[in-house]
Design a protein around this motif. Structure first.
Motif, PDB file in Angstrom:
ATOM      1  N   GLY A  68      25.745 -40.753  28.210  1.00  0.00           N
ATOM      2  CA  GLY A  68      26.026 -39.337  28.313  1.00  0.00           C
ATOM      3  C   GLY A  68      25.023 -38.583  29.149  1.00  0.00           C
ATOM      4  N   THR A  69      23.976 -39.249  29.565  1.00  0.00           N
ATOM      5  CA  THR A  69      22.975 -38.544  30.341  1.00  0.00           C
ATOM      6  C   THR A  69      22.252 -39.491  31.263  1.00  0.00           C
ATOM      7  N   HIS A  71      19.326 -38.780  32.047  1.00  0.00           N
ATOM      8  CA  HIS A  71      17.907 -38.582  31.746  1.00  0.00           C
ATOM      9  C   HIS A  71      17.314 -39.778  31.029  1.00  0.00           C
ATOM     10  N   LYS A  74      16.348 -42.085  33.545  1.00  0.00           N
ATOM     11  CA  LYS A  74      15.140 -41.602  34.179  1.00  0.00           C
ATOM     12  C   LYS A  74      13.906 -41.931  33.346  1.00  0.00           C
ATOM     13  N   ARG A  75      14.074 -41.859  32.056  1.00  0.00           N
ATOM     14  CA  ARG A  75      12.934 -42.075  31.175  1.00  0.00           C
ATOM     15  C   ARG A  75      12.657 -43.545  30.935  1.00  0.00           C
ATOM     16  N   THR A 715       8.445 -45.647  21.644  1.00  0.00           N
ATOM     17  CA  THR A 715       8.400 -44.971  22.951  1.00  0.00           C
ATOM     18  C   THR A 715       8.304 -43.461  22.817  1.00  0.00           C
ATOM     19  N   TYR A 716       8.686 -42.937  21.642  1.00  0.00           N
ATOM     20  CA  TYR A 716       8.690 -41.479  21.514  1.00  0.00           C
ATOM     21  C   TYR A 716       7.384 -40.936  20.955  1.00  0.00           C
TER      22      TYR A 716
ATOM     23  N   TYR B 234       9.969 -34.162  30.513  1.00  0.00           N
ATOM     24  CA  TYR B 234      10.091 -34.507  29.091  1.00  0.00           C
ATOM     25  C   TYR B 234      10.793 -33.379  28.331  1.00  0.00           C
ATOM     26  N   ASP B 237      14.432 -33.404  29.207  1.00  0.00           N
ATOM     27  CA  ASP B 237      15.122 -34.532  28.569  1.00  0.00           C
ATOM     28  C   ASP B 237      15.372 -34.260  27.089  1.00  0.00           C
ATOM     29  N   GLN B 244      23.369 -33.476  23.736  1.00  0.00           N
ATOM     30  CA  GLN B 244      24.177 -34.689  23.651  1.00  0.00           C
ATOM     31  C   GLN B 244      24.351 -35.193  22.225  1.00  0.00           C
ATOM     32  N   GLN B 282       5.721 -31.840  21.656  1.00  0.00           N
ATOM     33  CA  GLN B 282       6.197 -32.379  20.378  1.00  0.00           C
ATOM     34  C   GLN B 282       5.793 -31.476  19.210  1.00  0.00           C
ATOM     35  N   ILE B 308      14.246 -36.302  18.706  1.00  0.00           N
ATOM     36  CA  ILE B 308      12.919 -36.529  19.311  1.00  0.00           C
ATOM     37  C   ILE B 308      12.650 -38.025  19.489  1.00  0.00           C
ATOM     38  N   GLU B 309      13.255 -38.821  18.617  1.00  0.00           N
ATOM     39  CA  GLU B 309      13.048 -40.271  18.736  1.00  0.00           C
ATOM     40  C   GLU B 309      13.893 -40.895  19.841  1.00  0.00           C
ATOM     41  N   VAL B 311      14.089 -39.810  22.878  1.00  0.00           N
ATOM     42  CA  VAL B 311      13.522 -39.583  24.217  1.00  0.00           C
ATOM     43  C   VAL B 311      12.116 -40.157  24.283  1.00  0.00           C
ATOM     44  N   PRO B 312      11.882 -41.095  25.196  1.00  0.00           N
ATOM     45  CA  PRO B 312      10.522 -41.652  25.306  1.00  0.00           C
ATOM     46  C   PRO B 312       9.533 -40.613  25.812  1.00  0.00           C
ATOM     47  N   VAL B 313       8.375 -40.668  25.241  1.00  0.00           N
ATOM     48  CA  VAL B 313       7.333 -39.739  25.673  1.00  0.00           C
ATOM     49  C   VAL B 313       6.765 -40.242  27.003  1.00  0.00           C
TER      50      VAL B 313
END
Lengths: 781, 320
Positions: A68-69, A71, A74-75, A715-716, B234, B237, B244, B282, B308-309, B311-313
């Protein structure tokens, strides 16, 4: 004020480094397309162009629909779909090639491999927003272009590659602009004309490369390393009749009508040299035969003796006999007066290879003579003529035995060989000579060799030869009766002398416990190879009546005595054998700059051949130092041999095997530690790196340690939060340096190297393996 | 445009705010993290919404914040019969001059405390749209600007639904963050009770400790805090991830992103940093997202955690 990066090209292409990367990808694609054979089907080219244009849309659409993205792409969210698509994208040329080959189209293996790499590069280019994808794409593209440049001498390809290098240079300038600047901003950066300096350096590098390339000449760019291109070549794709394998392949291959004359051979020094006959060649290699003696009775008159001597001399010089008793070295006048070059003919194609030019059937213990063998005359294959691509090919019409598989392609350019016999590979299948289109020009000579209806093959004649390859495993599986079909007494007779019994006993002892068939042949040749020494200078004296006996007693001798002894042993074991003479071309004879092998009198060699099924002659090699003529194995056969060898080694070396097992087990058990140690060594070794590199390596080292001990950083979660969980008392130095370096553009370069180094060392020592392992255990418990 | 002439140095932001921090901590005992958030919202020039149960100190801390500043303070007790003009002001006929004269409402102040904002009707709540977003009020075709430091501090009670009107999404999107105060710890409550003994009022006295000029310079300094491309990426995203997520009906708006960026800058400046790092983003994730992520079901912290989880930081800066 900091100088800005050169973004001229990016502006033209869309003000993004990614645009430059796409331009690089397209140029690399163009380079490969120009490198491909000119007769590549247009539909295939169109298909690939469509693929290149359509793939980005498909890939990005697929990602958008799934995630859906964009991004997440990208990440760097490498999902399974991401990896599967990459594999599919890379393998697509292979799938296409399978389909094409079913339709009798398709590229050579090298081109398919290049296309696969290129596709992977293009895939990375499309996803160039993913971290490091741009670098991977650039590396792959550059590798492909470099490879193509070394494998061709086409100026159009060079031009495209030059355009590629310019674009790539520009991309590198943009991408690594910051690294060109001084490390610390404390210096007066404005005083340095960075942009001008970079531009001048770029021009200087390009000019230097160009000058070197011109000075080295195009020939240096077409050097093919041995076995670098292990498969095909040719101009017609994978199914090209002219294509050939192994050393000396590729663009240097001159085939068909293109190969009338090549390079320096047109010069006078080659053409006007005296053309040596096979007799001269043998004399050059092994010295001349001894004086004529023996076989006379005292009752004969002088005129009869003189007549006999004359006949023997004539037989020797015309090549009808081959004497196994020869003079010692340097006793005769050299026949090859042209000392500028010894080349008799050139060979292009896979080496080692052997070319048969003569053969002998009868041996009296002293001389080999030719004879009208029944087998030779009754089972000669018919010579047919076929036309392929406008070229006439002369093809032997025979039933293909099971052990012959695949084709080998060679090209011979005759220079000075005075012989009517066609230098033919052991299992010759077809041959082609430019402009020759009458099959009655060729004939079978009495010794069962194909020869031309002329005294000699003209100098500069180029002969394309296609032959079969014999598979060793299949040969071993052949029923022994096949070697005894159409038995001809001439081919099994032994000279009557004192040693004949000894020879028979030796043959029996060598073959008594061996399975009949090819295994017995191998046992005999293996015995000779391992128990006797190749001594080129050694020769029996004039008084010797039995040269084989002398060889066995002496423990070695020249190759013709190895061959003669092998023939006697093989005949004693019941195999129909003859003596073949010719040239063996070894790997060392390959001249990289010429792209072909040079054959001189030094390549002259003698070997036995065993009759199979009445019409095929299988060469065997009893002389040490020469590669086995039957060495072709399929991939699975090689794998099986390797497996058996491995198992055999394990059984025969129990202690070493146990050591290997224990050490391997230890390596597996302690894998975390040695991987961590290896990474730590790398980290230590690159202590001199830029502060940013140092920080990145430190972060990667700790992340790797965490991963190894089962607590990988999600990763977050930011590094400070995760590293802090392991040690609550972690200092802030590293994180401060890290954050300043990574997320603060204005003061990034101010951080002194020493401060970075101390911070890195501290955190590496604080987050030790023991601490991380303890944390991992606690968490997993 | 930011007036950089009066911009404070980042290193001076902390000391300037120390008195304010101390005073608010005395008012809201044991909630230093909430106090930090309040100060962050203040120096980010955003509007603040307190959402919690009755009696937890929402109004008290809002009032204390407003009174700690040297500016004008107004309070509106929102009720269902409150009219928009009760907030914005209205024109009245001057009998002497026979002209209409504009009577400014409580919105014309530096700090507006809208207590129990969800008890006002949507019509009245809407009166704050323009004031919060554009810092101006338009009445009878006349647009009157509000002070640059204008800040709305609103409170609402999530429990009672009778006579309450949920804030519209457009209204919520104008708040920089929503804070939950939560019950204090036992020891903090004992201390609170101890402080009240002998005092006529329940809370400590509050004095102005930061004038508007200093606040303005701090806000300018905050706006100058550097945000590199990786951190901006970031933020974007994370914003995209809210849009989403299947359980989120209305994701983060670009205005929300801008506000988030600003509070992240403010948070970085409170840490004496002149640049934003992903941890700042964050840290502000929950306060900023709680106020504006609306879904089919209430945007719980679990959903936000999922977002938040996903999306990688960023570990490293993006290569140019």
């Amino acid at each position: 004020m900091r100088p800005k990066p050169p973004i001229l090209l990016s502006r033209i292409l869309g003000n993004l480094p990614r645009s430059t990367q796409i331009a690089i990808g397209i140029l690399a694609f163009a380079v490969v397309q120009l490198f491909r054979p000119p007769n590549t089907p247009m539909f295939l080219l169109s298909l690939e162009c469509l693929f290149y244009l359509g793939a980005p849309i498909l890939i990005l659409a697929a990602f958008r629909s799934s995630q859906g993205t964009s991004h997440e792409i990208k990440r760097g969210n490498r999902t399974l779909r991401f990896q599967l698509m990459g594999i599919a994208f890379t393998c697509s040329p292979l799938v296409v090639q399978i389909g094409l080959r079913a339709m009798n189209f398709g590229d050579a293996y090298e081109v398919v491999a290049i296309m696969a790499v290129l596709n992977l590069a293009w895939y990375c280019t499309i996803l160039s927003k993913v971290a490091n994808c741009q670098n991977v794409a650039f590396f792959l593209n550059s590798s492909v272009v470099l490879f193509v440049c070394f494998a061709t001498q086409d100026s159009i390809v060079y031009s495209a590659a030059f355009a590629y290098s310019l674009t790539a240079l520009w991309w590198m300038l943009e991408n690594y602009w910051n690294r060109l600047l001084p490390t610390k901003l404390g210096a007066e950066t404005t005083a340095l004309p960075i942009r001008g300096l970079a531009f001048v350096c770029s021009i200087f590098i390009l000019l230097s490369v160009g000058i070197v390339a011109i000075a080295a000449g195009p020939i240096s760019n077409v050097i093919a390393l041995p076995s670098l291109m292990p498969s095909s070549g040719g101009e017609q794709g994978f199914d090209d009749m002219y294509a050939r394998s192994g050393v000396g392949d590729g663009e240097m291959l001159t085939t068909g009508d293109n190969a009338k004359s090549v390079g320096a051979v047109d010069t006078d020094q080659f053409i006007e040299g005296q053309q040596p006959s096979i007799y001269d060649v043998v004399s050059e290699k092994f010295d001349g035969p001894t004086k004529i003696r023996k076989k006379m009775t005292s009752a004969q008159s002088l005129s009869e003796i003189a007549k006999h001597i004359h006949e023997v001399k004539q037989a020797e010089q015309s090549g009808r006999t081959f004497r196994t008793v020869r003079n010692s070295q340097k006793t005769i006048t050299r026949k090859l007066e042209d000392r500028i070059s010894d080349a008799l003919f050139y060979v292009t194609g896979k080496v080692p290879v052997r070319f048969r030019v003569d053969c002998f059937h009868e041996f009296d213990g002293w001389d080999w003579t030719k004879s009208q063998s029944q087998i030779s005359t009754h089972h000669r294959p018919k010579i047919n003529m076929e036309v392929h691509n406008g070229n006439s090919w002369f093809v032997l019409d025979f039933l293909l035995p099971k052990f012959l598989k695949g084709d080998l392609h060679h090209q011979i350019q005759i220079l000075r060989l005075d012989s009517a016999a066609l230098p033919s590979t052991p299992f010759i299948k077809a041959w082609h000579i430019a402009k020759v289109n009458q099959k009655n020009l060729f004939k079978w000579d009495p010794s069962n060799l194909i020869s031309i209806r002329s005294d000699t093959i003209a100098s500069q004649t180029v002969i394309d030869v296609i032959s079969h390859r014999a598979n060793l495993f299949d040969l071993r599986a052949i029923h022994p009766s096949c070697f005894r079909k159409h038995e001809d007494p001439i081919l099994t007779q032994l000279p009557i002398n004192a040693n004949s019994t000894k020879i028979r006993n030796l043959a029996d002892s060598l073959t008594q416990d061996v399975e009949p068939g090819w295994q017995q042949v191998e046992a005999i040749t293996r015995y000779l190879k391992t128990h006797f020494e190749l001594i080129e200078d050694a020769a029996p004296d004039d008084e010797c009546d039995d040269t084989v006996g002398w060889f066995l007693k002496n423990g070695g001798g020249p190759s013709y005595l190895f061959a003669t002894t092998a023939v006697e042993l093989l005949r004693s074991a019941g195999y129909q054998t003859r003596l073949a003479t010719g040239f063996v071309v070894k790997k060392k004879d390959y001249v990289r700059k010429l792209g072909r092998s040079i054959v001189t009198h030094e390549n002259y060699h003698v070997w036995p051949e065993i009759c199979f099924d009445g019409c095929h002659w299988i060469p065997v090699e009893p002389t040490p130092g020469f590669e086995e003529p039957i060495g072709y194995l399929t991939f699975w056969q090689r794998a099986l041999i390797l497996y058996k060898t491995l198992v055999g080694w394990v059984i025969s070396h129990p202690f070493q095997s146990a050591c290997v097992l224990v050490s391997t087990s230890l390596l597996c058990y302690l894998r975390r530690y040695w991987i961590a140690f290896f990474m730590w060594c790398l980290w230590k070794a690159f202590a001199w790196g830029l502060p940013s590199t140092r920080l990145r390596m430190t972060r990667q080292l700790i992340d790797a340690r965490l991963w190894l001990f089962g607590v990988p950083r999600p990763t977050y979660i930011a590094i400070r939060d995760w590293f802090g969980k392991i040690d609550k008392n972690l200092g802030d130095e590293f994180f401060d340096c890290w954050n300043r370096m990574q997320f603060c553009e204005s003061i990034r370069e101010i951080i002194p190297r020493k401060q970075v180094e101390i911070a890195c060392r501290n955190i590496v020592s604080q987050l030790s393996l023991a601490k991380i392992r303890k944390y991992g255990q606690q968490k997993n418990d | 445009m930011i007036d950089t002439s009066s911009t404070a140095d980042i290193s001076t932001v902390g000391p300037k705010l120390s008195s304010l921090r101390k005073q608010l901590n005395e008012v809201l005992i044991g909630k230093s993290d909430v106090v930090e958030m309040i100060i962050t919202c203040l120096i980010a020039n955003g509007h603040l919404l307190f959402d919690d149960l009755p009696g937890l100190g929402k109004t008290t801390v809002a009032k204390a914040l407003a009174q700690s500043m040297g500016g004008r303070f107004s309070r509106v007790q929102c009720t269902p019969d409150l009219l928009p003009t009760d907030i914005t002001g209205f024109n009245i006929l001057d009998q002497e001059t026979q002209t209409f004269e504009f009577q400014k409402g409580p919105v014309f102040s530096d700090f507006l405390l809208a207590d129990e904002i969800n008890r006002a009707t949507p019509r009245t709540q809407s009166a704050l749209f323009e004031a919060m977003a554009e810092r101006q009020v338009t009445v009878d075709n006349r647009t009157i600007p509000l002070p640059d430091s204008f800040m709305v501090i609103a409170t609402q009670n999530p429990v009672e639904s009778h006579g309450a009107y949920p804030l519209p999404e457009a209204q919520l999107d104008r708040f920089a963050m929503k804070l939950n105060i939560g019950y204090p710890q036992r020891s903090d409550e004992i201390m609170m009770l101890g402080n009240s003994v002998g005092n006529q009022t329940d809370t400590s006295p509050v004095y102005p400790v930061l004038d508007l000029k200093d606040l303005k310079s701090i806000q300018a300094a905050v706006a100058n805090v550097e945000v590199c491309e990786a951190v901006r990426g970031y933020l974007v995203d994370l914003g995209a991830a809210t849009r989403q997520h299947p359980e989120v009906e209305l994701g983060l708006s670009p205005r929300g992103l801008l506000l988030w960026l600003r509070v992240a800058q403010a948070w970085a400046s409170l840490d004496n940093r002149s640049y934003v790092i992903p941890e700042d983003v964050q840290a502000m994730f929950f306060p900023v997202l709680r106020v504006r992520v609306a879904g089919q079901q209430p945007a719980t912290d679990a959903i936000l955690q999922e977002i938040i989880e996903s999306v990688p930081v960023p570990n490293e800066r993006m290569q140019k």
